[in-house]
Design a protein around this motif. Structure first.
Motif, short mmCIF file in Angstrom:
data_model
loop_
_atom_site.label_atom_id
_atom_site.label_comp_id
_atom_site.label_asym_id
_atom_site.label_seq_id
_atom_site.Cartn_x
_atom_site.Cartn_y
_atom_site.Cartn_z
N ASP A 39 31.63 37.42 56.67
CA ASP A 39 32.14 37.26 58.02
C ASP A 39 32.85 38.53 58.48
O ASP A 39 33.92 38.88 57.99
CB ASP A 39 33.10 36.04 58.03
N ASP A 40 32.23 39.20 59.44
CA ASP A 40 32.79 40.41 60.06
C ASP A 40 34.00 39.98 60.89
O ASP A 40 33.90 39.05 61.69
CB ASP A 40 31.69 41.02 60.92
N THR A 41 35.12 40.67 60.76
CA THR A 41 36.36 40.17 61.37
C THR A 41 36.51 40.49 62.86
O THR A 41 37.48 40.06 63.49
CB THR A 41 37.59 40.67 60.58
N ASP A 42 35.56 41.22 63.46
CA ASP A 42 35.63 41.51 64.90
C ASP A 42 35.90 40.23 65.69
O ASP A 42 35.25 39.22 65.47
CB ASP A 42 34.31 42.08 65.43
N ASP A 43 36.83 40.29 66.63
CA ASP A 43 37.14 39.17 67.54
C ASP A 43 37.79 37.96 66.88
O ASP A 43 37.96 36.92 67.53
CB ASP A 43 35.88 38.70 68.29
N LEU A 62 37.20 44.00 52.76
CA LEU A 62 37.68 45.01 53.71
C LEU A 62 36.64 45.33 54.79
O LEU A 62 35.45 45.41 54.52
CB LEU A 62 38.01 46.28 52.92
N HIS A 63 37.16 45.55 56.02
CA HIS A 63 36.31 46.00 57.12
C HIS A 63 36.93 47.30 57.65
O HIS A 63 37.33 47.38 58.81
CB HIS A 63 36.29 44.91 58.19
N ASN A 64 37.08 48.28 56.74
CA ASN A 64 37.92 49.47 56.95
C ASN A 64 39.37 48.96 57.04
O ASN A 64 39.60 47.78 57.20
CB ASN A 64 37.56 50.25 58.22
N ASN A 93 31.36 48.63 56.61
CA ASN A 93 31.66 49.59 57.68
C ASN A 93 31.81 48.87 59.00
O ASN A 93 31.03 47.98 59.33
CB ASN A 93 30.52 50.60 57.81
N HIS A 94 32.81 49.32 59.80
CA HIS A 94 33.01 48.72 61.12
C HIS A 94 32.57 49.65 62.24
O HIS A 94 33.11 50.76 62.39
CB HIS A 94 34.49 48.35 61.31
N SER A 95 31.62 49.21 62.99
CA SER A 95 31.25 49.82 64.27
C SER A 95 31.32 51.35 64.26
O SER A 95 30.61 51.99 63.51
CB SER A 95 32.18 49.17 65.30
N TYR A 96 32.20 51.93 65.08
CA TYR A 96 32.22 53.39 65.24
C TYR A 96 33.35 54.06 64.47
O TYR A 96 33.73 55.18 64.78
CB TYR A 96 32.28 53.74 66.73
N THR A 154 27.55 37.69 59.74
CA THR A 154 27.82 37.28 61.12
C THR A 154 29.26 37.56 61.52
O THR A 154 30.06 38.05 60.73
CB THR A 154 27.48 35.78 61.31
N HIS A 155 29.57 37.25 62.79
CA HIS A 155 30.94 37.37 63.32
C HIS A 155 31.42 35.96 63.66
O HIS A 155 31.16 35.48 64.77
CB HIS A 155 30.96 38.20 64.60
N LEU A 156 32.10 35.30 62.76
CA LEU A 156 32.55 33.93 63.04
C LEU A 156 33.59 33.90 64.15
O LEU A 156 33.84 32.86 64.75
CB LEU A 156 33.07 33.26 61.76
ZN LIG Z 1 32.99 45.04 62.80
#
Ligand SMILES: [Zn+2]
Length: 333
Positions: A16-20, A81-83, A114-117, A235-237
């Protein structure tokens, strides 16, 4: 066919990607997973988001959120970790961030995504691919570049710590619920990335609830069971609560999985340890073979193109939708 522990017939897990993700929209999702005994891997940020125009979500710096993360960890979920945060972080901050992670959660993360940018991303952007796909990615996503987490001269360098602490990193994505069928080598080593990384795994491409619905339904779950496979879904839960309600299809599928005694529902590191052991007993190459790497790189890139330009379900489209606008976050609380 794998010989899973406790006579289980298949494995299903989520990274689970922690974005949002905020306490308010993510706790109900983890309550649902816990009720169904599906213990997945949640990524976290240690520090608050720095690039607020691009990303949002809670970090371990919020006391109530930290408490929630510690609770689910005690309950068998894996925290990874997500950075150390979203945005730009330099080496000294990354070192401190890893130490904060260890002090709050008792051990260093075994998984990093890795997270995004983020400039401190490791082997990211076109570096995820080898020739000729790296050139295609460079052309297609020209601003998806400038990542230097593995470059010693960079102020964002932390490749040595990544090598030391992180067992598993994610790379190629597959377009099938049965991740292990599409990549029978995982977890694998890759000579291209050996200096600052250890093992790699693939994931089932399902960045949002539209893609989840495409990949996970009763038919595909039954097939995964019959094939005796392993699903590692990415995914991004944090997107899944809309107008205060958990995505109904996701809820149904989690309950369907929960009703199956044959499923092994443990975090990704546990699954990958099992697969690694299995590879050793079957003398499967520790390194990904070159021909297979080219094939899966091609498939991975094609999956991205397919869901961007033909079956428009990826995050580029999802983020322009009503579901994304109406998602629950802490701003509404
Ligand atoms: Zn992310």
């Amino acid at each position: 066919m794998f010989k899973f522990p406790n006579n289980k017939k298949f494995a299903f897990t989520i990274v689970d990607d922690t974005d949002d993700a905020y306490l308010e929209n993510i706790k109900p999702i983890y309550d649902l997973l816990a009720e169904n005994q599906i213990k997945v891997t949640k990524t976290v940020w240690v520090y608050p988001v720095r690039d607020e125009q691009a990303s949002k979500g809670d970090s371990l710096s919020r006391a109530k959120y930290l408490e929630f993360i510690q609770d689910i960890q005690k309950n068998g979920f894996e925290i990874s970790l997500h950075n150390v945060g979203s945005g730009s972080f330099v080496r000294s901050e990354i070192i401190d961030g890893l130490n904060v992670f260890e002090s709050k959660l008792a051990s260093m993360p075994r998984v990093h995504i890795n997270h995004s940018y983020n400039p401190d991303n490791i082997y990211c952007g076109s570096k995820r691919f080898s020739f000729p796909f790296n050139y295609i990615v460079q052309k297609m996503y020209s601003n998806y570049s400038n990542f230097s987490g593995e470059i010693v001269e960079s102020e964002h360098f932390w490749g040595d710590l990544h090598k030391k602490h992180i067992d598993f990193s994610r790379n190629y994505e597959v377009d099938d619920i049965n991740t292990s069928k599409k990549n029978p080598y995982m977890p694998y080593r890759d000579k291209q990335y050996d200096e600052y990384a250890n093992y790699w795994f693939s994931s089932t491409f399902a960045s949002n609830q539209w893609m989840f619905k495409k990949q996970v339904n009763k038919m595909s779950i039954d097939r995964l069971e019959n094939e005796g496979g392993v699903c590692i879904l990415y995914t991004h839960l944090g997107y899944y609560m809309v107008d205060g309600v958990i995505d109904p299809h996701f809820k149904k599928m989690i309950e369907y999985l929960g009703s199956k005694n044959s499923g092994w529902y443990v975090p990704v590191s546990t699954v990958l340890d099992f697969l690694n052991q299995n590879k050793k007993s079957n003398n499967i190459s520790e390194y990904i073979p070159t021909y297979f790497k080219k094939w899966i790189e091609f498939r991975s890139l094609w999956t991205r193109i397919k869901y961007r330009y033909f079956v428009k379900l990826d995050d580029f489209h999802f983020k322009k939708s009503n579901s994304y606008d109406k998602r629950t976050d802490s701003i509404n609380q």
